[in-house]
Design a protein around this motif. Structure first.
Motif, short mmCIF file in Angstrom:
data_model
loop_
_atom_site.label_atom_id
_atom_site.label_comp_id
_atom_site.label_asym_id
_atom_site.label_seq_id
_atom_site.Cartn_x
_atom_site.Cartn_y
_atom_site.Cartn_z
N LEU A 567 0.81 -1.22 0.00
CA LEU A 567 0.00 0.00 0.00
C LEU A 567 0.85 1.27 0.00
CD1 LEU A 567 -2.66 -1.03 2.68
CD2 LEU A 567 -2.81 -1.29 0.20
N THR A 568 2.15 1.12 0.17
CA THR A 568 3.02 2.29 0.28
C THR A 568 4.23 2.17 -0.63
OG1 THR A 568 4.21 1.26 2.13
CG2 THR A 568 2.37 2.74 2.68
N SER A 569 4.91 3.28 -0.81
CA SER A 569 6.15 3.33 -1.57
C SER A 569 7.13 4.23 -0.85
CB SER A 569 5.92 3.86 -2.99
OG SER A 569 5.00 3.06 -3.70
N MET A 570 8.41 3.96 -1.04
CA MET A 570 9.43 4.84 -0.47
C MET A 570 9.96 5.77 -1.56
SD MET A 570 12.96 3.98 1.57
CE MET A 570 12.13 3.67 3.13
N VAL A 571 9.91 7.05 -1.30
CA VAL A 571 10.36 8.05 -2.25
C VAL A 571 11.72 8.59 -1.80
CG1 VAL A 571 9.86 10.28 -3.31
CG2 VAL A 571 8.00 8.68 -2.82
N VAL A 572 12.70 8.54 -2.71
CA VAL A 572 14.03 9.07 -2.43
C VAL A 572 14.34 10.14 -3.47
CG1 VAL A 572 16.48 8.54 -2.19
CG2 VAL A 572 14.77 6.84 -1.53
N THR A 573 14.60 11.34 -3.00
CA THR A 573 15.00 12.42 -3.91
C THR A 573 16.52 12.49 -3.93
OG1 THR A 573 12.99 13.67 -3.39
CG2 THR A 573 14.81 14.88 -4.43
N LYS A 574 17.09 12.23 -5.11
CA LYS A 574 18.55 12.17 -5.22
C LYS A 574 19.12 13.57 -5.49
CE LYS A 574 18.99 8.80 -8.29
NZ LYS A 574 19.61 7.65 -8.97
N PRO A 575 20.40 13.75 -5.17
CA PRO A 575 20.98 15.10 -5.25
C PRO A 575 21.04 15.67 -6.65
CG PRO A 575 22.66 13.46 -4.75
CD PRO A 575 21.34 12.78 -4.60
N GLN A 576 21.29 14.80 -7.66
CA GLN A 576 21.47 15.37 -8.98
C GLN A 576 20.13 15.74 -9.61
OE1 GLN A 576 22.42 12.40 -7.97
NE2 GLN A 576 22.41 10.83 -9.52
N GLU A 577 19.92 17.04 -9.75
CA GLU A 577 18.76 17.59 -10.46
C GLU A 577 17.45 17.12 -9.86
OE1 GLU A 577 19.24 16.55 -14.53
OE2 GLU A 577 21.09 17.68 -14.77
#
Length: 599
Positions: A567-577
């Motif tokens: 029911l869920t997802s893990m979101v990772v915002t990476k440094p490049q752009e």
């Protein structure tokens, strides 16, 4: 962008895979695996520190394989002193970020199922010249007892020797540890000297610190370093027939696995698919497994054999006692089973129900075991109608276990049909050991000890499942919940089984020795993990508002405890752009080859 989709026993496997052209330009200078098991609840942290040795920036990849039953609960990357944490969000919200990233032309990939027990988590990040990155992944799992033991499997394949390579496992069990063994490829040859086992009353420590030389000279090693597994098996002392209760911070868990009861004679009917799709190795392995299983029946057991395609064939119309003569005749019948025709699951299972129902025996446990590799294609083919027919015929009298052979089988159908009738579904993988998988499943249900078990907790609330049709030797019943009054001095558990035998126990709730300070929140997380697992499992049985309510509760807990679930997802915002990655949990039964994705 990446979509990642996420069993006693704990299967832990890791792999850091670097592209061949990067091998000389990337240095994994530290790799730690730390697994802490407290009262069967395992929290594993994998930490990889990697350096870019080039004088220009390059992508560095991190890949680990985790158990299918585990929930990822944390992922972070640290680059040049800045940390990027993954955040668990509702799947739909995370999907929107995924779609936006794809629309911007960013790369997308899939984290995939890997074989029988593993899922693959993979990500990459761009690292500046002569800079370093630290990856850290945490996941959690409640170990399940099977055949009298828990298992912790650690597979090491870093693809290069690592200067600082450590595996640390700490197992703490309140009643004490009855046995512990360490086996596997990484416990042979010179690597044996890298393993250290320390035992205390309630604790055990296993460390594995191989040198760089040892990582290249073991039986399954080479220039790419370690390549093999370490298998830790253990069980706990079981001196109290009432079971083991652990209490911490207003939560409790009750482990019930009595050893003071005698086996119950069983009535077992095997319903075997012999349709054309079972041709070749499938039918050969099924015959081989049945021959072994028949040899393991006890003389006071009764059994029946049913084969089916578009027609249903009964070896005998009634259950027969497992005498030597009857077993030899049954084996002769099994040796002649041949594949042919279509698949009439409805008629076959109803025939099995009828066979058991017509021959009731007081003081016994009855079990139906269905093995099939396909959808119903003959007779009644409407899945909803089949399930209704079988549920009405069984009427909660005994469980139905469904074994799905291969990837083409409708595993959702088998899962729902099993759960509706007090059993479980298990996938049998099309490998050379499929016959051993079949026999292994049978071994788990071969010795019933208790039936119709009800567990009661007068001072408990928000309880996980408390009713169980059968308890089998070598397994374990686990119930967790919250204590209604956290200030009470004692807590009572009560177990009632069909023969009116009651186990009752009262424990003190203020025992400071139960849980070390560093693990004080594990009980709450154990309760949340088990609750979410059971809520998700029940989804296939519920309808309309009740289904929606339980789905909302599972989502709420998943978000609160940051579990990556269906029911869920893990979101990772990476440094490049600002590139975004989204980690999902794959659906059971998806073939590994269907999820190859790219970064």
């Amino acid at each position: 962008m990446l979509i990642y989709s996420t069993v006693f026993s704990l299967y832990l496997y890791f792999c850091v895979l670097l592209m061949s052209q990067q091998k000389q330009n990337v240095d994994i200078y530290s790799f730690y695996i730390n697994s802490t098991v407290t009262s069967r609840y395992a929290t594993t942290v994998i930490t990889s520190r990697v350096a870019n040795t080039l004088n220009e920036s390059q992508g560095i990849q991190f890949e680990v394989k985790i158990p299918k039953n585990a929930f990822i609960s944390k992922f972070r990357m640290t680059i040049e002193g800045k940390t990027y944490d993954g955040v668990v969000k509702e799947k739909e919200e995370a999907q929107q970020q995924y779609n936006q990233a794809v629309s911007r032309g960013q790369s997308a990939g899939l984290v995939k199922s890997v074989g029988r027990t593993l899922e693959d988590f993979k990500t990459s990040v761009t690292v500046a010249a002569f800079s370093k990155v630290t990856f850290e992944l945490t996941y959690e799992e409640l170990l399940k007892r099977r055949l009298g033991k828990y298992e912790l499997l650690i597979n090491a394949q870093p693809m290069q020797p690592v200067a600082d390579f450590k595996m640390d496992v700490h197992i703490q069990e309140k009643p004490g540890i009855s046995f512990l063994e360490v086996k596997g490829d990484l416990s042979t040859g010179d690597l044996t000297n890298a393993i250290k086992i320390t035992r205390a009353d309630k604790d055990a420590w296993v460390t594995f610190y191989p040198t760089r030389d040892q990582q290249t000279t073991c039986r399954s090693c080479g220039e790419n370093g370690l390549n093999g597994d370490l298998l830790i098996t253990y069980d706990v002392e079981r001196q109290n027939p009432q079971g083991e209760v652990v209490v911490s911070n207003g939560y409790f868990v009750h482990y019930f696995a009595p050893s003071d009861v005698s086996r119950i004679p069983k009535n077992v009917v095997f319903i075997i698919d012999r349709s054309g799709s079972m041709h070749g190795k499938k039918i050969d392995q099924t015959r081989l497994a049945l021959l072994r299983i028949l040899s393991d029946l006890d003389e006071d057991d009764h059994f029946g054999l049913i084969t089916f395609d578009s027609e249903v064939s009964l070896w005998k119309r009634e259950l027969l006692k497992a005498t030597e003569t009857n077993l030899e005749n049954a084996k002769s019948f099994v040796k002649e089973i041949r594949d042919r025709g279509a698949t009439d699951i409805n008629a076959a299972v109803l025939a099995g129900v009828d066979m058991i129902s017509r021959h009731p025996r007081e003081g016994t446990a009855s079990i139906l075991i269905l093995l099939t590799d396909g959808d119903p294609t003959s007779g009644e083919t409407n899945i909803d109608k089949i399930m209704a027919n079988i549920k009405e015929a069984i009427g909660t009298k005994f469980p139905l276990y469904c074994l799905g052979f291969g990837y083409d089988v409708n595993f959702d159908f088998l899962t729902k049909m099993s759960l509706e009738n007090g059993g479980v579904a298990r996938r049998i993988y099309e490998d050379s050991d499929a016959d051993l998988q079949l026999q292994g499943f049978y071994d788990e249900v071969a010795v019933p000890l208790l039936s119709d078990i009800q567990l009661k907790y007068p001072g408990g609330t928000k309880l996980t499942k408390t009713s169980f049709s059968l308890y089998f030797n070598g397994s374990e019943i686990v119930v967790s919940g919250q204590i209604t009054d956290n200030s009470v001095e004692s807590f009572t558990t009560e177990v009632i089984k069909s023969s009116n035998v009651t186990y009752k126990d009262t424990i003190m709730t203020k025992d400071p020795r139960d849980v070390p300070p560093e693990n004080e929140d594990f009980m709450q997380r154990l309760w949340a993990y088990l609750t979410v697992k059971q809520l998700l499992e029940r989804q296939v049985l519920l309808k309309e508002q009740e289904k929606e309510d339980e789905k909302k509760e599972a989502l709420k807990l998943s978000l609160k405890y940051q579990f990556v679930t269906p029911l869920t997802s893990m979101v990772v915002t990476k440094p490049q752009e600002g590139e975004v990655e989204v980690a999902d949990k794959p659906k059971e039964g998806e073939e590994p080859s269907r999820h190859q994705g790219k970064n």
